[in-house]
Design an enzyme around this catalytic site. Sequence first.
Site, mmCIF file in Angstrom:
data_model
loop_
_atom_site.group_PDB
_atom_site.id
_atom_site.type_symbol
_atom_site.label_atom_id
_atom_site.label_comp_id
_atom_site.label_asym_id
_atom_site.label_seq_id
_atom_site.Cartn_x
_atom_site.Cartn_y
_atom_site.Cartn_z
ATOM 1 N N LYS A 83 -7.607 7.839 0.791
ATOM 2 C CA LYS A 83 -6.588 6.966 0.207
ATOM 3 C C LYS A 83 -7.245 6.147 -0.896
ATOM 4 C CE LYS A 83 -2.855 4.512 2.490
ATOM 5 N NZ LYS A 83 -2.562 3.672 3.654
HETATM 6 C C1 E4P Z 1 0.654 2.792 4.030
HETATM 7 O O1 E4P Z 1 -0.036 3.768 4.111
HETATM 8 C C2 E4P Z 1 0.252 1.427 4.370
HETATM 9 O O2 E4P Z 1 -0.765 1.491 5.343
HETATM 10 C C3 E4P Z 1 1.356 0.615 5.010
HETATM 11 O O3 E4P Z 1 2.539 1.353 5.132
HETATM 12 C C4 E4P Z 1 1.534 -0.738 4.426
HETATM 13 O O4 E4P Z 1 2.571 -1.384 5.110
HETATM 14 P P1 E4P Z 1 2.796 -2.973 5.089
HETATM 15 O O5 E4P Z 1 3.475 -3.329 3.818
HETATM 16 O O6 E4P Z 1 3.670 -3.237 6.275
HETATM 17 O O7 E4P Z 1 1.438 -3.597 5.210
#
Ligand code: E4P
Length: 222
Positions: A83
């Site tokens: 990522k």
């Molecule tokens: C995506 O891969 C992220 O880990 C996640 O969905 C972020 O979500 P949040 O906005 O609830 O932190």
Amino acid sequence: MEIFIDSANLDEIRQAAESGVVDGVTTNPSLIAREGADFESTIREICRIVDGPVSAEVIATDYQGILEEARRIAALDERVVVKVPLIPEGVRAVATLSQEGIKTNLTLCFSVNQAIMAAKAGATYVSPFIGRLDDIGMDGVAVLEEIVEVFATYGFETKVLAASVRHPEHVRQAALVGADVVTIPFGVFRKLFSHPLTDQGLEKFLEDWHRARLEVKEGAGG
Ligand code: E4P
């Protein structure tokens, strides 16, 4: 639509995987930090639990740093998807990593134009954060829908991964607009199975069944 679990908590991931409907996992630095465990061993363990892609995020924000970290993370397990933040250096690094055959997920995407950059770089996934867009008064699902539409128009192969999901309604909407994947926190995931009419219906079925059995038994005995 594929279902990923958005968590770095091993118990949650184990429970979700046992349901038989989970296709993968996404983590991020905040989720890993919350668990207080070692990054590499956590990712390796998640890869043992789930038979599917596992997103693990880099911390570096410069091109060389992202490349080095991404190669190290990718070597942890064949299931790992690296990522990378959707910033210019990140997109550039993903273009290089794609050529090396390393799977990537461009994260922190908040616009259609950013998503197009991710697709042009050959990212495996792009992650629009729908909940965080809602938080600032925008319509996260509308942005997601536009991304899905543009990708279909141009035949981009990058998968659209709906992220920052806050409630079951987000899952329904992501499915309706045609997201390839939705990544779901464990609390929201559990809610997807339930409906009060299912519980009431089941209770009535079992009650009727047992009453009828009792009547047959009493009839035979009497
Ligand atoms: C995506 O891969 C992220 O880990 C996640 O969905 C972020 O979500 P949040 O906005 O609830 O932190």
